[in-house]
Design a protein around this motif. Sequence first.
Motif, PDB file in Angstrom:
ATOM      1  N   VAL A  88      48.971  -3.757 -21.697  1.00 40.07           N
ATOM      2  CA  VAL A  88      47.946  -3.642 -22.381  1.00 40.07           C
ATOM      3  C   VAL A  88      46.738  -4.851 -22.284  1.00 40.07           C
ATOM      4  O   VAL A  88      45.600  -4.775 -21.635  1.00 40.07           O
ATOM      5  CB  VAL A  88      47.919  -3.251 -23.925  1.00 40.07           C
ATOM      6  N   VAL A  89      47.539  -5.959 -22.524  1.00 33.58           N
ATOM      7  CA  VAL A  89      46.787  -7.407 -22.134  1.00 33.58           C
ATOM      8  C   VAL A  89      46.246  -7.493 -20.812  1.00 33.58           C
ATOM      9  O   VAL A  89      45.103  -7.813 -20.423  1.00 33.58           O
ATOM     10  CB  VAL A  89      47.577  -8.345 -22.689  1.00 33.58           C
ATOM     11  N   ALA A  90      47.101  -7.164 -19.758  1.00 34.43           N
ATOM     12  CA  ALA A  90      46.757  -7.370 -18.361  1.00 34.43           C
ATOM     13  C   ALA A  90      45.625  -6.275 -17.908  1.00 34.43           C
ATOM     14  O   ALA A  90      44.540  -6.907 -17.160  1.00 34.43           O
ATOM     15  CB  ALA A  90      47.777  -7.179 -17.534  1.00 34.43           C
ATOM     16  N   MET A  91      45.654  -5.192 -18.433  1.00 37.38           N
ATOM     17  CA  MET A  91      44.835  -3.999 -17.892  1.00 37.38           C
ATOM     18  C   MET A  91      43.419  -4.381 -18.678  1.00 37.38           C
ATOM     19  O   MET A  91      42.239  -4.201 -17.962  1.00 37.38           O
ATOM     20  CB  MET A  91      45.201  -2.670 -18.209  1.00 37.38           C
ATOM     21  N   LEU A  92      43.392  -4.721 -19.748  1.00 36.69           N
ATOM     22  CA  LEU A  92      41.943  -5.144 -20.609  1.00 36.69           C
ATOM     23  C   LEU A  92      41.424  -6.281 -19.828  1.00 36.69           C
ATOM     24  O   LEU A  92      40.331  -6.307 -19.832  1.00 36.69           O
ATOM     25  CB  LEU A  92      42.229  -5.150 -22.074  1.00 36.69           C
ATOM     26  N   ALA A 121      39.931  -5.373 -16.733  1.00 40.26           N
ATOM     27  CA  ALA A 121      38.748  -4.479 -16.750  1.00 40.26           C
ATOM     28  C   ALA A 121      37.630  -5.116 -17.395  1.00 40.26           C
ATOM     29  O   ALA A 121      36.231  -5.041 -17.161  1.00 40.26           O
ATOM     30  CB  ALA A 121      39.026  -3.515 -17.820  1.00 40.26           C
ATOM     31  N   SER A 122      37.802  -6.330 -18.434  1.00 36.18           N
ATOM     32  CA  SER A 122      36.713  -6.939 -19.006  1.00 36.18           C
ATOM     33  C   SER A 122      36.163  -7.882 -18.123  1.00 36.18           C
ATOM     34  O   SER A 122      35.024  -8.123 -18.231  1.00 36.18           O
ATOM     35  CB  SER A 122      37.204  -7.714 -20.242  1.00 36.18           C
ATOM     36  N   THR A 123      36.991  -8.723 -17.369  1.00 32.82           N
ATOM     37  CA  THR A 123      36.528  -9.486 -16.150  1.00 32.82           C
ATOM     38  C   THR A 123      35.535  -8.760 -15.239  1.00 32.82           C
ATOM     39  O   THR A 123      34.418  -9.347 -15.012  1.00 32.82           O
ATOM     40  CB  THR A 123      37.793 -10.162 -15.623  1.00 32.82           C
ATOM     41  N   LEU A 124      36.189  -7.652 -14.597  1.00 31.23           N
ATOM     42  CA  LEU A 124      35.211  -7.076 -13.680  1.00 31.23           C
ATOM     43  C   LEU A 124      34.043  -6.417 -14.519  1.00 31.23           C
ATOM     44  O   LEU A 124      32.800  -6.484 -13.613  1.00 31.23           O
ATOM     45  CB  LEU A 124      36.099  -5.777 -13.138  1.00 31.23           C
ATOM     46  N   ALA A 125      34.166  -6.079 -15.447  1.00 31.15           N
ATOM     47  CA  ALA A 125      32.653  -5.539 -16.090  1.00 31.15           C
ATOM     48  C   ALA A 125      32.009  -6.623 -16.402  1.00 31.15           C
ATOM     49  O   ALA A 125      30.574  -6.387 -16.343  1.00 31.15           O
ATOM     50  CB  ALA A 125      33.293  -4.908 -17.552  1.00 31.15           C
ATOM     51  N   ARG A 126      32.398  -7.729 -16.839  1.00 30.06           N
ATOM     52  CA  ARG A 126      31.448  -8.926 -16.814  1.00 30.06           C
ATOM     53  C   ARG A 126      31.042  -9.479 -15.847  1.00 30.06           C
ATOM     54  O   ARG A 126      29.563  -9.841 -15.859  1.00 30.06           O
ATOM     55  CB  ARG A 126      32.027  -9.980 -17.859  1.00 30.06           C
ATOM     56  N   GLU A 127      31.509  -9.459 -14.858  1.00 28.50           N
ATOM     57  CA  GLU A 127      31.206 -10.151 -13.568  1.00 28.50           C
ATOM     58  C   GLU A 127      30.400  -9.297 -12.443  1.00 28.50           C
ATOM     59  O   GLU A 127      29.670  -9.609 -11.662  1.00 28.50           O
ATOM     60  CB  GLU A 127      32.515 -10.809 -12.564  1.00 28.50           C
ATOM     61  N   THR A 128      30.851  -7.806 -12.506  1.00 30.22           N
ATOM     62  CA  THR A 128      30.305  -7.035 -11.356  1.00 30.22           C
ATOM     63  C   THR A 128      29.763  -6.047 -12.548  1.00 30.22           C
ATOM     64  O   THR A 128      28.431  -5.984 -12.844  1.00 30.22           O
ATOM     65  CB  THR A 128      31.378  -6.446 -10.849  1.00 30.22           C
ATOM     66  N   SER A 129      30.545  -4.810 -12.462  1.00 32.55           N
ATOM     67  CA  SER A 129      29.793  -3.580 -13.309  1.00 32.55           C
ATOM     68  C   SER A 129      31.112  -2.814 -13.949  1.00 32.55           C
ATOM     69  O   SER A 129      32.062  -3.006 -13.703  1.00 32.55           O
ATOM     70  CB  SER A 129      28.990  -2.512 -12.451  1.00 32.55           C
ATOM     71  N   GLY A 130      30.708  -2.187 -14.769  1.00 31.13           N
ATOM     72  CA  GLY A 130      31.644  -1.232 -15.584  1.00 31.13           C
ATOM     73  C   GLY A 130      32.406  -0.135 -14.723  1.00 31.13           C
ATOM     74  O   GLY A 130      33.721   0.042 -14.882  1.00 31.13           O
ATOM     75  N   TRP A 131      31.658   0.247 -13.736  1.00 27.55           N
ATOM     76  CA  TRP A 131      32.117   1.364 -12.889  1.00 27.55           C
ATOM     77  C   TRP A 131      33.390   0.638 -11.876  1.00 27.55           C
ATOM     78  O   TRP A 131      34.366   1.274 -11.927  1.00 27.55           O
ATOM     79  CB  TRP A 131      31.197   1.949 -11.979  1.00 27.55           C
ATOM     80  N   LEU A 132      33.198  -0.455 -11.761  1.00 28.60           N
ATOM     81  CA  LEU A 132      34.164  -1.023 -10.972  1.00 28.60           C
ATOM     82  C   LEU A 132      35.446  -1.488 -11.545  1.00 28.60           C
ATOM     83  O   LEU A 132      36.430  -1.363 -11.231  1.00 28.60           O
ATOM     84  CB  LEU A 132      33.587  -2.419 -10.188  1.00 28.60           C
ATOM     85  N   ALA A 147      39.120   0.075 -10.703  1.00 31.54           N
ATOM     86  CA  ALA A 147      40.193  -0.968 -10.606  1.00 31.54           C
ATOM     87  C   ALA A 147      41.305  -0.461 -11.740  1.00 31.54           C
ATOM     88  O   ALA A 147      42.539  -0.419 -11.249  1.00 31.54           O
ATOM     89  CB  ALA A 147      39.890  -2.198 -11.145  1.00 31.54           C
ATOM     90  N   SER A 148      41.063   0.104 -12.967  1.00 30.06           N
ATOM     91  CA  SER A 148      42.211   0.671 -13.717  1.00 30.06           C
ATOM     92  C   SER A 148      42.747   1.691 -13.122  1.00 30.06           C
ATOM     93  O   SER A 148      43.906   2.012 -13.358  1.00 30.06           O
ATOM     94  CB  SER A 148      41.236   0.742 -15.112  1.00 30.06           C
ATOM     95  N   VAL A 149      41.888   2.753 -12.564  1.00 24.88           N
ATOM     96  CA  VAL A 149      42.307   3.927 -11.830  1.00 24.88           C
ATOM     97  C   VAL A 149      43.480   3.377 -10.786  1.00 24.88           C
ATOM     98  O   VAL A 149      44.703   3.995 -10.639  1.00 24.88           O
ATOM     99  CB  VAL A 149      41.477   4.771 -11.224  1.00 24.88           C
ATOM    100  N   VAL A 173      36.079   2.042 -23.105  1.00 27.05           N
ATOM    101  CA  VAL A 173      35.049   1.492 -24.341  1.00 27.05           C
ATOM    102  C   VAL A 173      34.443  -0.026 -23.355  1.00 27.05           C
ATOM    103  O   VAL A 173      33.168   0.078 -23.621  1.00 27.05           O
ATOM    104  CB  VAL A 173      35.874   0.682 -25.330  1.00 27.05           C
ATOM    105  N   ILE A 174      35.121  -0.639 -22.678  1.00 22.65           N
ATOM    106  CA  ILE A 174      34.614  -1.673 -21.994  1.00 22.65           C
ATOM    107  C   ILE A 174      33.861  -1.362 -20.897  1.00 22.65           C
ATOM    108  O   ILE A 174      32.488  -1.729 -20.672  1.00 22.65           O
ATOM    109  CB  ILE A 174      35.724  -2.636 -21.404  1.00 22.65           C
ATOM    110  N   ALA A 175      33.987  -0.189 -20.205  1.00 20.69           N
ATOM    111  CA  ALA A 175      33.253   0.346 -18.897  1.00 20.69           C
ATOM    112  C   ALA A 175      32.091   1.075 -19.401  1.00 20.69           C
ATOM    113  O   ALA A 175      31.261   0.787 -18.586  1.00 20.69           O
ATOM    114  CB  ALA A 175      34.191   1.319 -18.147  1.00 20.69           C
TER     115      ALA A 175
END
Length: 205
Positions: free
Chosen positions: A139-143, A146-157, A161-163, A202-204
């Motif tokens: 859970v910690v690793a995936m979140l 996801a939060s790093t990619l959403a903050r630095e790039t976009s929620g779709w990315l 990545a999670s998929v 939620v993050i995306a």
Amino acid sequence: MELRIRGERAVLAGPGGEQAREVDPHKLAIGADLAQALHEWARVASAVSAGSGAEAGAVVSQRGRQLAGRLASVMGTTVRFVDPVTGADTVVEPPPSPREGAPGRKFVQTVLGPPGPPGEPTPWLTGLTVSAFIAAVVVVAMLALASTLARETSGWLALVASVVVTAGITPSLWLIRRTPILRWAAYGAAGGVVIAWVGVLVIAF
């Protein structure tokens, strides 16, 4: 079915000792090891019955009952053991089938897989502790990803990545889901992925 000796050979006979047949691993499908053990026991029993002490007779009788139990287990049928020393008859029943367990046990085995090697208790406390720890790590690793990619790039990315992560670990989790010890890690990782996806969405979005 009766287990008795004839000369120095172990034989199986029908009720009343009719149609006695020599133990043959190929015809009876009992395995060469068990057939050899039965014939060795018959040779010893033949010598003991000819005249030996009470202790030797007791050992032969006990060994015969043990082999009758193995024979009943392998063949899945009742075996009547005729003691060559005392002449007493002992009925040996095959062990109960694993399918005859309680309904709750069947449900657990269906959902979580077999508990482990036969005769070993299921380590529920240790196993569930490992599962909880692995779930927390996933859970910690995936979140975090996801939060790093959403903050630095976009929620779709972050979603893509999670998929990719989920699709990558799913085959491995499926393969080890019934492997002793490793299955607890698989349960925890699977649960962690499911929980993490709630946070990923939620993050995306």
